[in-house]
Design an enzyme around this catalytic site. Structure first.
Site, short mmCIF file in Angstrom:
data_model
loop_
_atom_site.label_atom_id
_atom_site.label_comp_id
_atom_site.label_asym_id
_atom_site.label_seq_id
_atom_site.Cartn_x
_atom_site.Cartn_y
_atom_site.Cartn_z
N LYS A 24 83.95 56.70 86.67
CA LYS A 24 85.05 57.25 87.45
C LYS A 24 84.50 58.20 88.52
O LYS A 24 84.86 58.09 89.71
CB LYS A 24 86.02 57.99 86.52
CG LYS A 24 87.27 58.53 87.23
CD LYS A 24 88.06 59.51 86.35
CE LYS A 24 88.77 58.83 85.22
NZ LYS A 24 90.25 58.78 85.42
N ARG A 61 89.33 65.35 83.98
CA ARG A 61 89.32 64.04 83.33
C ARG A 61 87.91 63.69 82.86
O ARG A 61 86.92 63.99 83.51
CB ARG A 61 89.75 62.94 84.31
CG ARG A 61 91.20 63.00 84.74
CD ARG A 61 91.53 61.76 85.56
NE ARG A 61 92.91 61.75 86.01
CZ ARG A 61 93.35 62.31 87.14
NH1 ARG A 61 92.51 62.92 87.94
NH2 ARG A 61 94.62 62.24 87.46
N GLY A 113 91.56 55.15 77.58
CA GLY A 113 92.37 55.86 76.58
C GLY A 113 91.57 56.46 75.46
O GLY A 113 92.11 57.06 74.55
N MET A 157 89.13 58.74 75.72
CA MET A 157 88.74 60.13 75.81
C MET A 157 89.80 60.96 76.51
O MET A 157 90.86 60.45 76.88
CB MET A 157 87.39 60.22 76.47
CG MET A 157 86.33 59.66 75.51
SD MET A 157 84.71 60.13 76.01
CE MET A 157 84.78 59.62 77.67
N ARG A 170 88.00 51.16 89.89
CA ARG A 170 86.92 50.65 89.02
C ARG A 170 87.07 49.14 88.96
O ARG A 170 88.13 48.60 89.27
CB ARG A 170 87.04 51.25 87.62
CG ARG A 170 88.37 50.95 86.96
CD ARG A 170 88.49 51.67 85.63
NE ARG A 170 89.83 51.45 85.09
CZ ARG A 170 90.34 52.12 84.05
NH1 ARG A 170 89.63 53.07 83.47
NH2 ARG A 170 91.54 51.85 83.60
N HIS A 221 98.55 50.48 77.02
CA HIS A 221 97.39 50.53 76.11
C HIS A 221 97.20 49.22 75.37
O HIS A 221 96.11 48.63 75.34
CB HIS A 221 97.57 51.69 75.12
CG HIS A 221 96.46 51.82 74.14
ND1 HIS A 221 96.51 51.24 72.89
CD2 HIS A 221 95.26 52.42 74.24
CE1 HIS A 221 95.39 51.51 72.25
NE2 HIS A 221 94.61 52.24 73.05
N ARG A 255 71.28 19.29 58.45
CA ARG A 255 71.07 19.64 57.04
C ARG A 255 71.25 18.40 56.18
O ARG A 255 72.38 18.00 55.91
CB ARG A 255 72.05 20.73 56.62
CG ARG A 255 71.69 22.10 57.19
CD ARG A 255 72.89 23.03 57.22
NE ARG A 255 73.83 22.57 58.25
CZ ARG A 255 74.59 23.36 59.00
NH1 ARG A 255 74.54 24.66 58.84
NH2 ARG A 255 75.41 22.86 59.90
N SER A 285 61.20 26.98 63.82
CA SER A 285 62.62 27.25 63.98
C SER A 285 62.98 28.43 63.08
O SER A 285 62.83 28.35 61.86
CB SER A 285 63.43 26.01 63.59
OG SER A 285 64.80 26.28 63.73
N THR A 340 67.61 32.47 60.95
CA THR A 340 67.90 33.91 60.93
C THR A 340 68.90 34.29 59.84
O THR A 340 68.99 35.46 59.49
CB THR A 340 68.41 34.38 62.31
OG1 THR A 340 69.53 33.59 62.68
CG2 THR A 340 67.33 34.27 63.35
N ASN A 341 69.63 33.33 59.30
CA ASN A 341 70.53 33.68 58.19
C ASN A 341 69.72 34.13 56.98
O ASN A 341 69.93 35.22 56.44
CB ASN A 341 71.38 32.48 57.77
CG ASN A 341 72.33 32.02 58.85
OD1 ASN A 341 72.51 32.72 59.84
ND2 ASN A 341 72.92 30.87 58.67
N CYS A 364 67.85 28.65 64.60
CA CYS A 364 68.96 27.81 64.13
C CYS A 364 69.86 28.52 63.12
O CYS A 364 70.57 27.87 62.37
CB CYS A 364 68.44 26.48 63.58
SG CYS A 364 67.56 26.61 62.04
N TYR A 403 64.71 27.31 72.53
CA TYR A 403 66.07 26.81 72.35
C TYR A 403 66.78 27.59 71.26
O TYR A 403 66.15 28.26 70.43
CB TYR A 403 66.05 25.31 71.99
CG TYR A 403 65.57 25.00 70.60
CD1 TYR A 403 66.46 24.91 69.52
CD2 TYR A 403 64.23 24.77 70.33
CE1 TYR A 403 66.02 24.63 68.24
CE2 TYR A 403 63.77 24.49 69.06
CZ TYR A 403 64.67 24.41 68.00
OH TYR A 403 64.23 24.16 66.74
#
Lengths: 871, 871
Positions: B23, B92, B101, B103, B335, B453, B557, B760, B763-764, B827, B847
């Protein structure tokens, strides 16, 4: 100039062990010391490894070998491949460290159809043809992989035909016949005639020794002994001396001290008119070395002189091989002798007393993992007194052991899989038995002396062993032992300390730390840097821990305090509570018990550190699982069975290891850790006010994964503790540390280092998570991993340096950047295992914590590792 | 010189956003552009953060503030605290990025009992006292934390007493009374009189704004929006302009384009004779901006001029606030406007068409995670046609949603915990509702306009929302919607695209990629670097994946192929086999099915990569658990129920995640992977010979932990494959890669890089192991972690950069040292989440692979991340 692969004995010395192997380097050193070593040379270990990768090196190595042969010919005045005055060679493997019986040797090399006749005319025909048939047998076996049995069966056939009982009664003609038959076997197996070109013989032999580094039993031995695969073996090519040339010839082995007891008295065996292999293989029973004095005092004295010289030079007990050829003594080998754990202590203590080495040097020679067996069970003295042995043999490796009789490697493995103890019973053992020896409780053989394969290997393993038991006979698929027949599955007890064998089981008790062990432990106390704590959960455990010298408690698992019968139901009441009020009511009852325990523990420990891990397992572990228990509990708690069943189902987890446990419980139910904190702090206050003891309290939070989580729980503990301390109006110190047992905590160790008062690595859980191995489940498939040569060692037994260790190293490095003085310990099972301890000490930890019975070995291991770092 | 904390508007510019907040920086920029911005200054964000740490800075900051005030006094010709010609201030907050909204703001600052009389005499008394009572209310609330309700209740009391309905009918005397009452509330709450010193007012206000950065709802908002805690907020202090001074005054907000649809037409609202807060809070219903033309054409044209200027300058849709004070226009804020996902696409496409930005710039402005909602369900068209709406409101945020009515935050949370969908229904929403809005399916409010809001926040979240529904009334604990009463738990369907509200559930279908989305995806195809594959397990899945633009299959799988009814029992037959022969017989049957599936998949995929993961779950997962199933299976397989039960028990695991699964199964039962390899390779051969397709086959081995283990299994696969290929007498390429999903594989990535054809990351599983979190169990306790502010985000939803990510970074770095060209993919579920993708792309992966429905967003995310790296 091209790389040097071949070294004459005079070109090397004892310090060149890595390049020339242990045997080769010592042959060189003995040559330099002026001992009568038959001339020879060493083909280096790097030749082995480089040749294995690049076969084109053959020509280069061959050229250097035959250059060396020429020099040996000059030194001996003999000529390789010359029938009139021939040079006969021994070709032996020799790795950087001794791997007894693991690798291959070919003796009597350089004989062929023509030369054997020359030898026959020069010396005696029987000796010549015997040597030739021995050579064909060894060469065929070692260089061409033909089974030794094919040859030995033939001897048995001839003996039967000729009605001969002992080998020594075989005649020259018998040997000539055998040679013809042997050659047929050779041709049948290889499709070729037995090589008459001695140069081919030599190069094939060198090749075979190189190759033996990669054979299965050598690989297995290295796996068990943690020897890197890339060291390679050297090849020692040496002019042969003949212990079987005549009645004035002989061969023997001797230790400068007793390898079983450590007594400072030469200990060995010899056989006249025999080759060295006969002694080592235990095929003929030899005479004790003292008898050599009667046989030939001059030679005996000469040998004693060399033995003393070598021990003084190497400052350690030596294991030597010698040959007497027609009355002249040759020393074939010396090396630091393998010894029992007991002997290792006595020899270390004696060498220090004799002023030959100092305490630190003595400590550095000890192998803590092997000394473990001394702290492991011996037979219950009282029970033993009531029993009569059924037979006895040579006490090859001490300690008590019982188990089911197994005649084969397969049977031992089968018993092991059923979690049963096995005693391996054999006529004699051979390198193929290594695996079974490793997993059996004890080894009993009918043949062989104190230096036989069974005896040497068992001592190396710290495994109970009795050898040369003459009253043991194999009868069909049973054994006769003393007066009775026994079969596989029957139970025997072996006392390896006395050599006595008993029927059925004799119960075992821990051994005591006395004598030499206690002397060594005094040195340890003097030179110790890293501290050793014990894992102990109850006041009783704590007493045991102090007895064995624990310097603190590194892991007090508070949940173990809840498993007692009068407490478990209160714990269940707490877990089954439907409201916070109900839960707090149950917690109040638990508080009373825990506080009492902590008071007792603090009183015992005085100002030594007590590291208390707050509740760790998931709550469902405390709940009853079977119908009857649920029924009882329902009555006791005035709840319905359905209520309890429902809660059991609700709390059930698919993977409890990865579930609602550790400090996660405290995030959900802060009142549980609050109660535990109250118990600890109130106990601390009570021992301070009543007994004037300033307890060294360390509260440990398990399973943390993020700094915010740790801080959340720490804040709660701190507020609870400080409020109690404030109302008591006194000063009480306590620390709050983090268990580093998740990969995430390790990866974020720098964040934890700023907010935890200390670290304690929980290497059990860390190993589970790094490998994705549940300890409860992995045993099932790990057997396949050993069998298929994928795994050598169980990562729960010895720390996985490459994976788990790397993570620990990373964590410690980053943590110390933030807080260089951070106290860091290890409280997993690895904290009591010497190799793991060595790794930890090198990472710079401050203490390890282990089971009380492992404390002495851990102290020794910590001290040795610290000394190594300083060296 | 001491550090500068305070900047006059003319001292800053738009690029100083980090220091001056969004702002503040834009106020400076507008000042520089010559727009009519009320004079003021900015207290910097670093003042906020430094002051928070070090309160002694107060004096220094205060001095700079009052120096700035002096300059503002000069510019405005007014005097702060001077009753005759007073300077009134607006204070402000303004963070680096907009947190609407979230702050605090204090308006009308600089009034006291004396000054208010000055204002009353200068302007008009009603305005003066109204402003003063507004100031007391805001100041009390913001600076002293007194609840706003305490004041608002008083207004209601007075209105009732005086029989007044609308605020505008309150009289000067009413306001004077209110001021007295307000001051009493102030004193009751603070124990002090309301401050009359305007300097104290200002400094307390600045303090309060600083403090608001740390208040709970701001923290929550930052958590949801992933905004760092250490940015801080700036404070904008500005000469007040009054939209409520008289009938020629007013206030409004406007977007340069429609924030809901993206249409290039100014969109906004205004209210005459009101303060700005009245518009934003949605308390009074405003008029559309077009009506301003009727009200005051000159002002309207002036405003349109500024709007165009600002949009052209910032090259993006602007969200502006303005005030008209007695016929003079002031711009209070500009903004980049928040917009719906739909609008974000249209605006991006239009701006490119208009030549204002290029494709890459347009792509960089999109937020892939938010566009997700466009790919998420809309109502089934056919079903919708048959239904009549029961009411309608403003279509604030598009899409379809249904769920149970919830009136409170608590109810939404309760429904969420029971895994039920909730529709939050409120009179209007406030920042306290953020959490409930986040977890509800949709939001319906009775009050407020398109910029209220509820509307702004819902659009930001991509959450379905209908606001300003005038037919919605709260009646006791029910609502009246159209003609009927509804209560909590009744089901509503909201169509956020049309604003229509329906009774009961309407089924949802995925939306299509058309129009602007398809234009954006064309840009993506042009600028894409990192590839996006899909996870697909069956030929049917594969078709879906290709439809949405998958460039390959990253995770097939294979076990999912076994779960079909006609296959599961053969799978069970295989698992329950007692001998290798029996097992091979069952495997032969499975082979037929798998081969057929692979043929169909390869035919679909042509030469695109197909990454096939060999069997991963533990075998017991395929076995029946309940009695009936076991009974049926026993009949089918001609086994006893006990046999099956026994096997089920034997295979049971305590922690299946850490058990006998992945390639561990192949170590024990090599025949299983051999069968799968055969199915893959034979399928490859068939599509090659029959359809001339050169399939791009990538075989992926799950769960590896050590190179030896990987090589053991790889060798077996290779031998099987090569033998088949050899007999077929043709050339067929295939790769064998490693899933990196254990911490150990990550730590030893350099070893794997030399022996795996590709990596590969799973990540789970990696997340499960790094955290020691079982996905199946952790949800239960993670709620406590969110509640206690320990966790912000579920690490299974967004990659944990600090822990899991660190391990991945380490692995990739070391792997690339060994093999710089190694193909590396991801994956896990994270492969479809934009923030995670951004992290992965920065690690240099080749990938990602994700669920088909996430493919378009993943492509967009990959492209944006690559563009960011190039920038």
């Amino acid at each position: 100039m091209s790389k040097k692969y071949v070294y004459l004995f005079k070109e090397g010395n004892a310090s060149m062990r890595n390049l020339l192997g242990g045997k080769g380097a010592n042959l060189c050193e003995m040559t330099r010391l002026g001992l009568p070593v038959p001339s020879g040379f060493v083909v280096s270990t790097s030749a082995c490894m480089e040749f294995n990768k690049n076969q084109t090196l053959r020509e280069k190595i061959e050229k250097q070998i035959f250059n060396a042969i020429k020099k040996i010919e000059k030194l001996t005045g003999k000529s390789f491949g010359n029938a009139q005055n021939t040079l006969i060679l021994a070709v032996r493997s020799g790795a950087r460290i001794s791997m007894p019986g693991m690798m291959d040797t070919i003796l009597n090399l350089g004989l062929n159809d023509e030369i054997v006749e020359g030898i026959a005319s020069q010396y005696n025909p029987r000796f010549a043809y015997d040597s030739y048939r021995r050579f064909i047998q060894m060469y065929s076996n070692v260089a061409k992989g033909i089974k030794i049995e094919e040859f030995e069966n033939l001897i048995d056939v001839i003996k039967q035909q000729e009605n001969i009982i002992l080998d020594k009664d075989l005649t020259t003609e018998n040997f000539k016949d055998l040679i013809k038959l042997y050659k047929k076997i050779y041709k049948k197996n290889t499709g070729e005639e037995f090589p008459q070109d001695v140069k081919i013989q030599l190069m094939e032999a060198v090749n075979a020794v190189f190759g033996s580094w990669f054979n299965q039993r050598a690989v297995l031995y290295r796996r068990i002994n943690n020897i890197p695969d890339d060291w390679g073996t050297a090849v020692n090519v040496q002019s042969m001396t003949f212990g079987n040339l005549d009645e004035h010839s002989g061969t023997g082995v001797a230790f400068t001290r007793n390898p079983s007891t450590g007594e400072n008295k030469m200990y060995g065996e010899f056989i006249m008119n025999a080759q060295g292999e006969d002694v080592v293989a235990g095929i003929r029973t030899p005479l004790p070395i003292e008898k050599l004095k009667e046989e030939n005092e001059e030679i005996y004295n000469e040998f004693v002189g060399y033995a003393t010289k070598l021990e003084n030079y190497f400052k350690d007990m030596q294991d030597m091989e010698f040959t007497i050829q027609s009355g002249k003594l040759y020393i074939l080998q010396t090396r630091n002798g393998k010894r029992t754990p007991t002997a290792s202590l006595k020899i270390a203590v004696d060498l220090v007393k004799e002023g030959k080495i100092n305490e630190k040097e003595a400590l550095l020679r000890l192998e803590p993992n092997k000394l473990n067996s001394l702290l492991h069970p011996i037979f219950n003295e009282a029970e033993l007194k009531k029993r009569k042995p059924i037979a006895s043999g040579l006490p090859a490796s001490p300690g008590g052991a019982f188990g089911k009789i197994a005649f084969s490697v397969e049977k031992v493995i089968e018993l092991k899989k059923e979690n049963q103890k096995a005693i391996l019973v054999r006529l004699e053992t051979s390198p193929e038995d290594i695996e079974a020896m490793t997993i059996s409780e004890g080894i009993l053989t009918a043949r062989g002396g104190m230096t036989s394969h069974a005896a040497v290997v068992a001592r190396g393993m710290g495994k109970v062993s009795i050898v040369g038991c003459e009253n043991l006979k194999f009868v069909g698929n049973k054994i006769k032992l003393g007066q009775k027949l026994y079969q596989e599955g029957d139970i025997l007890s072996l006392d390896g300390t006395t050599g006595n064998i008993y029927e059925n089981e004799i119960s075992l008790v821990p051994s005591n730390l006395t004598g030499d062990f206690s002397t060594v432990m005094q040195w340890v106390e003097k030179h110790k840097v890293v501290k050793v704590f014990a894992n102990a959960d109850t006041p009783q455990d704590v007493k045991e821990a102090l007895k064995v010298g624990a310097e603190g408690i590194g892991l007090c698992r508070t949940e173990h305090m809840f498993f007692q019968e009068n407490r478990i139901n209160i714990m269940r009441e707490m877990i089954l509570a439907d409201t916070l009020q109900e839960r707090e009511k149950a917690l109040k009852k638990l508080l009373k018990f825990q506080k009492k325990d902590f008071i007792d523990i603090f009183k015992e420990m005085k100002e030594k550190p007590v590291t208390i891990r707050l509740l760790d397992p998931p709550l469902h572990e405390f709940l009853p699982k079977n119908k009857q228990e649920i029924e009882n509990l329902a009555v006791l708690l005035n709840k319905t069975q359905e209520d309890i069943q429902e809660k059991v189902v609700k709390l059930h987890e698919f993977n409890p290891m990865l579930g609602h446990r550790g400090l996660r419980i405290a995030v959900t139910y802060p009142e549980i850790y609050q109660m535990q904190t109250r118990a600890i702090i109130e106990a601390g206050i009570e021992v301070k006010t009543k007994y004037d003891i300033n307890s060294n309290i360390e509260i440990m939070i398990p399973l943390t994964i993020c700094a915010r989580e740790f801080l959340h729980v720490k804040k709660d503990i701190k507020e609870t503790a400080n409020e109690i301390i404030k109302s008591a109006n006194l000063k009480l110190n306590y620390k709050i540390g983090a268990m580093i047992e998740t990969p995430r905590a390790s990866l974020l160790a720098d964040e934890f280092a700023g907010i935890a008062d200390f670290f304690s690595f929980g290497t059990n859980d860390l190993t589970q998570l790094v490998y994705a191995f549940s300890r409860d489940d992995s045993e099932k498939f790990l057997d396949d991993y050993y069998e298929k040569n994928i795994f050598k060692i169980n990562p729960f037994d010895k720390i996985d340096e490459k994976g788990v260790g790397k993570l620990m190293k990373y964590a410690i490095k980053n943590a110390k950047k933030v807080n260089p003085d951070l106290k860091i310990g290890v409280c997993g099972e690895h904290g009591g295992e010497a190799d793991s301890i060595d790794f930890f000490v090198n990472l710079g930890i401050s203490y390890v914590s282990c089971s009380p019975f492992r404390v002495p070995i851990a102290k020794l291991a910590c001290t040795i590792s610290s000394l190594k770092i300083k060296n």
